[in-house]
Scaffold this active site. Structure first.
Site, short mmCIF file in Angstrom:
data_model
loop_
_atom_site.label_atom_id
_atom_site.label_comp_id
_atom_site.label_asym_id
_atom_site.label_seq_id
_atom_site.Cartn_x
_atom_site.Cartn_y
_atom_site.Cartn_z
N GLU A 39 32.15 -3.10 -17.95
CA GLU A 39 33.42 -3.68 -18.43
C GLU A 39 34.61 -2.82 -17.99
O GLU A 39 34.50 -1.59 -17.94
CB GLU A 39 33.35 -3.73 -19.97
CG GLU A 39 34.58 -4.31 -20.65
CD GLU A 39 34.40 -4.37 -22.18
OE1 GLU A 39 33.40 -3.84 -22.71
OE2 GLU A 39 35.28 -4.97 -22.83
N LYS A 110 37.30 -12.44 -21.16
CA LYS A 110 36.59 -12.17 -22.42
C LYS A 110 37.21 -12.94 -23.58
O LYS A 110 38.40 -12.80 -23.87
CB LYS A 110 36.62 -10.67 -22.70
CG LYS A 110 35.84 -10.22 -23.92
CD LYS A 110 35.88 -8.69 -24.04
CE LYS A 110 34.97 -8.14 -25.12
NZ LYS A 110 35.00 -6.66 -25.16
N CYS A 143 30.76 -7.76 -22.89
CA CYS A 143 30.48 -6.88 -24.02
C CYS A 143 30.38 -7.59 -25.38
O CYS A 143 29.38 -8.23 -25.63
CB CYS A 143 31.52 -5.76 -24.04
SG CYS A 143 30.83 -4.27 -24.82
C1 ACM Z 1 33.11 -3.98 -26.57
O1 ACM Z 1 33.29 -5.19 -26.65
N1 ACM Z 1 33.59 -3.27 -25.58
C2 ACM Z 1 32.32 -3.28 -27.59
#
Ligand code: ACM
Length: 264
Positions: A39, A110, A143
């Site tokens: 990420e 995201k 993530c």
């Molecule tokens: C996350 O979403 N970086 C824990």
């Protein structure tokens, strides 16, 4: 398809240092069709302020990091999925990008923001695309999306063979435990590419995980070291959604019984 991940420590707000590290790791990488990176790989994760994130962000159409990944994909005849700190107008998105030998192919932004990310990034507004490529059908999550079964299901229903899960995980092993279950119940391959290192007191948990459609952990990396790994994926296995001769995991769904979900 041969696919895997690069687990390493991007350098916070220093894309040059990150590209130097990655350059070395790509040279050590086994031959692969697809490698997944962590990420926010071009920027690092734990920004002291939004201004720092802004300074480290790039527009996809004008990104040295995308150019760097394209060169690697061209040299190695492969595809890469990478976390990407994306600037678009005045907004920042915690994105994942798919890059191939001919350059940028597509992005995911995201949807489920974690903790302080809510002060920095806008929630994803680009849906849950699946990209058809010569190596297979690629979906992306980032993530904390691991916590939400709906997004995994949507990507699987849209035909993803592999869900590439770019990560900077900090909770103790929770996502690493859930990923084989998402792989099993959606009958897909999952590659969770997590990062290592500590930024401003936040330590990332490594243990990048590859899981197969049977819910088996094909491989799990160590918690704190750089690692590059790739494994053979069976696309015939992933595309056969029968779990018994009379149970097809998608055709046996009863969406009319789930309608409540939209209103709860
Ligand atoms: C996350 O979403 N970086 C824990």
């Amino acid at each position: 398809m041969k696919a895997g991940f690069i687990q390493f420590t991007p350098e916070l707000c220093n894309v040059d240092a990150t590209m130097t590290r990655l350059d070395k790791l790509f040279k050590e990488a086994p031959e692969a069709d697809l490698l997944v990176l962590p990420e926010l790989c071009n920027s690092g994760y734990n920004f002291p302020t939004r201004k720092d994130a802004w300074g480290a962000s790039e527009e996809i159409s004008d990104s040295r990091f995308v150019t760097f990944l394209t060169e690697k994909c061209r040299e190695r005849k492969m595809h890469v999925v990478s976390g990407f700190c994306e600037r678009d107008g005045f907004k920042l998105f915690n994105s994942s990008i798919l890059v191939g030998p001919n350059g940028f192919i597509g992005k995911y932004r995201k949807i489920h923001l974690f903790y302080n990310e809510k002060d920095i990034f806008s929630a994803g507004d680009a849906g849950l695309p699946v990209f058809t490529t010569p190596i297979g059908n690629i979906g992306m999550l980032v993530c904390f999306d691991w916590m939400f079964p709906e997004v995994w299901r949507i990507l699987a229903l849209k035909g993803a063979d592999v869900i590439c899960h770019t990560s900077a995980l900090v909770l103790p092993g929770f996502a690493q435990r859930s990923v084989p279950v998402h792989a099993l119940i959606n009958h897909v391959y999952v590659i969770t590419a997590n990062r290592t290192g500590t930024e401003h007191g936040l330590t990332f948990t490594g243990m990048s995980t590859v899981a197969n459609p049977k819910g088996e952990v094909v491989y799990q990396a160590a918690a704190a070291s750089d690692e590059v790994s790739a494994f053979n994926f069976d696309l015939e296995l992933v595309r056969n959604k029968f779990i018994t001769p009379r149970n097809h995991i998608f055709e046996d769904r009863r969406p009319e019984a789930y309608e409540e979900l939209l209103h709860l």
